[in-house]
Design an enzyme around this catalytic site. Structure first.
Site, PDB file in Angstrom:
ATOM      1  N   GLY A  17      -2.864   6.696  -4.396  1.00 58.51           N
ATOM      2  CA  GLY A  17      -2.625   6.296  -5.896  1.00 58.51           C
ATOM      3  C   GLY A  17      -1.137   6.625  -6.239  1.00 58.51           C
ATOM      4  O   GLY A  17      -0.975   6.304  -7.603  1.00 58.51           O
ATOM      5  N   ASN A  19       1.309   4.209  -6.160  1.00 57.76           N
ATOM      6  CA  ASN A  19       1.488   2.920  -6.712  1.00 57.76           C
ATOM      7  C   ASN A  19       0.893   2.899  -8.168  1.00 57.76           C
ATOM      8  O   ASN A  19       1.672   2.436  -9.071  1.00 57.76           O
ATOM      9  CB  ASN A  19       1.008   1.769  -5.994  1.00 57.76           C
ATOM     10  CG  ASN A  19       2.231   1.170  -4.859  1.00 57.76           C
ATOM     11  OD1 ASN A  19       3.106   0.994  -5.234  1.00 57.76           O
ATOM     12  ND2 ASN A  19       1.754   1.637  -3.653  1.00 57.76           N
ATOM     13  N   LEU A  90      -9.488  -0.354  -1.318  1.00 51.69           N
ATOM     14  CA  LEU A  90      -9.707  -1.079   0.121  1.00 51.69           C
ATOM     15  C   LEU A  90     -11.003  -1.795  -0.002  1.00 51.69           C
ATOM     16  O   LEU A  90     -11.345  -2.484   1.223  1.00 51.69           O
ATOM     17  CB  LEU A  90      -9.972   0.254   0.995  1.00 51.69           C
ATOM     18  CG  LEU A  90      -8.878   1.181   1.306  1.00 51.69           C
ATOM     19  CD1 LEU A  90      -9.372   2.433   2.074  1.00 51.69           C
ATOM     20  CD2 LEU A  90      -7.887   0.327   2.041  1.00 51.69           C
ATOM     21  N   ASN A 107      -2.388  -8.031  -5.957  1.00 49.95           N
ATOM     22  CA  ASN A 107      -2.571  -7.058  -4.897  1.00 49.95           C
ATOM     23  C   ASN A 107      -1.068  -6.434  -4.265  1.00 49.95           C
ATOM     24  O   ASN A 107      -0.262  -7.525  -4.352  1.00 49.95           O
ATOM     25  CB  ASN A 107      -3.243  -7.418  -3.814  1.00 49.95           C
ATOM     26  CG  ASN A 107      -3.583  -6.409  -2.688  1.00 49.95           C
ATOM     27  OD1 ASN A 107      -3.676  -4.875  -3.049  1.00 49.95           O
ATOM     28  ND2 ASN A 107      -3.609  -6.495  -1.336  1.00 49.95           N
ATOM     29  N   HIS A 109       0.678  -5.336  -0.603  1.00 51.01           N
ATOM     30  CA  HIS A 109       0.531  -5.238   0.758  1.00 51.01           C
ATOM     31  C   HIS A 109       1.600  -4.749   1.474  1.00 51.01           C
ATOM     32  O   HIS A 109       2.792  -5.393   1.306  1.00 51.01           O
ATOM     33  CB  HIS A 109      -0.171  -6.351   1.574  1.00 51.01           C
ATOM     34  CG  HIS A 109      -0.671  -6.425   2.731  1.00 51.01           C
ATOM     35  ND1 HIS A 109      -1.873  -5.445   3.040  1.00 51.01           N
ATOM     36  CD2 HIS A 109      -0.036  -6.241   3.905  1.00 51.01           C
ATOM     37  CE1 HIS A 109      -2.058  -5.394   4.440  1.00 51.01           C
ATOM     38  NE2 HIS A 109      -0.814  -5.951   5.001  1.00 51.01           N
ATOM     39  N   ASP A 150      -5.789 -10.083   1.994  1.00 50.92           N
ATOM     40  CA  ASP A 150      -4.040 -10.648   1.965  1.00 50.92           C
ATOM     41  C   ASP A 150      -3.816 -12.058   1.991  1.00 50.92           C
ATOM     42  O   ASP A 150      -2.861 -12.210   2.480  1.00 50.92           O
ATOM     43  CB  ASP A 150      -3.845  -9.870   3.185  1.00 50.92           C
ATOM     44  CG  ASP A 150      -4.222  -8.297   3.058  1.00 50.92           C
ATOM     45  OD1 ASP A 150      -4.188  -7.675   1.833  1.00 50.92           O
ATOM     46  OD2 ASP A 150      -4.371  -7.937   4.367  1.00 50.92           O
ATOM     47  N   GLU A 179       7.787  -0.670  -2.454  1.00 50.03           N
ATOM     48  CA  GLU A 179       6.543  -0.849  -3.288  1.00 50.03           C
ATOM     49  C   GLU A 179       6.664  -0.167  -4.751  1.00 50.03           C
ATOM     50  O   GLU A 179       6.305  -0.580  -5.813  1.00 50.03           O
ATOM     51  CB  GLU A 179       5.211  -0.347  -2.617  1.00 50.03           C
ATOM     52  CG  GLU A 179       4.899  -0.914  -1.527  1.00 50.03           C
ATOM     53  CD  GLU A 179       3.740  -0.464  -0.835  1.00 50.03           C
ATOM     54  OE1 GLU A 179       2.528  -0.037  -1.578  1.00 50.03           O
ATOM     55  OE2 GLU A 179       3.653  -0.243   0.643  1.00 50.03           O
TER      56      GLU A 179
HETATM   57  C1  GRF Z   1       0.125   0.906  -0.172  1.00 51.71           C
HETATM   58  O1  GRF Z   1       0.908   0.909   0.700  1.00 51.71           O
HETATM   59  C2  GRF Z   1      -0.320  -0.450  -0.510  1.00 51.71           C
HETATM   60  O2  GRF Z   1       0.761  -1.624  -0.156  1.00 51.71           O
HETATM   61  C3  GRF Z   1      -1.557  -0.605   0.200  1.00 51.71           C
HETATM   62  O3  GRF Z   1      -2.334   0.481  -0.041  1.00 51.71           O
HETATM   63  C4  GRF Z   1      -1.178   1.659  -0.197  1.00 51.71           C
HETATM   64  C5  GRF Z   1      -1.506   2.350  -1.213  1.00 51.71           C
HETATM   65  O4  GRF Z   1      -0.581   3.517  -1.570  1.00 51.71           O
HETATM   66  N1  GRF Z   1      -2.152  -1.634  -0.475  1.00 51.71           N
HETATM   67  P1  GRF Z   1      -0.872   4.600  -2.675  1.00 51.71           P
HETATM   68  O5  GRF Z   1      -2.288   4.907  -2.882  1.00 51.71           O
HETATM   69  O6  GRF Z   1      -0.551   3.641  -3.855  1.00 51.71           O
HETATM   70  O7  GRF Z   1       0.013   5.534  -2.589  1.00 51.71           O
END
Ligand code: GRF
Length: 194
Positions: A17, A19, A90, A107, A109, A150, A179
């Protein structure tokens, strides 16, 4: 959707989490974008605690609940959600949700798509594949979501250099920094252009 004074976002996240946390912080005092709901399929996801401490509603759902059109659409309608932000979520978005939120699901990636995307390509698997291929750069891709993992329209890609000595873990750390820096501003720019 006609231009609205304020847009309401739901974040869907399964894991660490980080991001999601950046996005919550970024929009905390935004005058037109508000995070109103955090959804996870993992009841111990750290983002649920963070959401609660920011007075954001949370919901834990199973895969079958996500696939249940009536319950998920009614959850989103209850919170009047305009856009869905996936941040390490996921489960595949079911077709009814993509149809209802066409061009309104975003999303991120951790690779330069179309490289290293698709089912099973997440987290460490991505960075191992990049390392094994001997690539000289990696990065992240922010994109719209369709029914396939994706594959939706790309909104932004940012890259970073890979040194020959970098391990997959180090590649992952460099990509995650990108990110954190780019996801929320890209979401903002996209939504403000509606
Ligand atoms: C990130 O690398 C994102 O690109 C992918 O899942 C990961 C999530 O990381 N979709 P976090 O849970 O936000 O730390």
């Amino acid at each position: 959707m006609r231009m609205k004074a304020r847009y309401r976002l739901a974040i869907f996240a399964s894991g660490g989490g980080s991001n999601a946390s950046c996005i919550i912080n970024y929009f905390k005092s935004h005058n037109r974008i508000e995070i109103v709901l955090v959804v996870s399929n993992n009841s111990s996801a750290g983002v649920l605690t963070m959401a609660k401490s920011n007075h954001i509603s949370t919901k834990v759902i199973t895969r079958s609940a996500l696939n249940d059109q009536d319950s998920t659409l009614s959850l989103l309608a209850t919170h009047d959600v305009d856009f869905i932000i996936l941040a390490g979520f996921l489960l595949l978005m079911p077709p009814y949700l993509v149809a209802k939120y066409t061009s309104k699901i975003i999303n991120i990636h951790p690779s330069l798509l179309p490289k290293y995307g698709g089912k099973g390509m997440y987290g460490h698997f991505v960075h191992e594949a990049v390392k094994n291929a001997g690539d000289k750069e990696s990065g992240c891709t922010i994109h719209l979501v369709n029914e396939h993992f994706d594959e939706g329209e790309i909104l932004k890609q940012v890259s970073c250099e890979i040194l020959p000595s970098d391990t997959p873990t180090q590649i992952g750390e460099s990509v995650l920094k990108l990110e954190h820096a780019h996801y929320a501003p890209t979401i903002e720019e996209y939504i403000m252009s509606w």
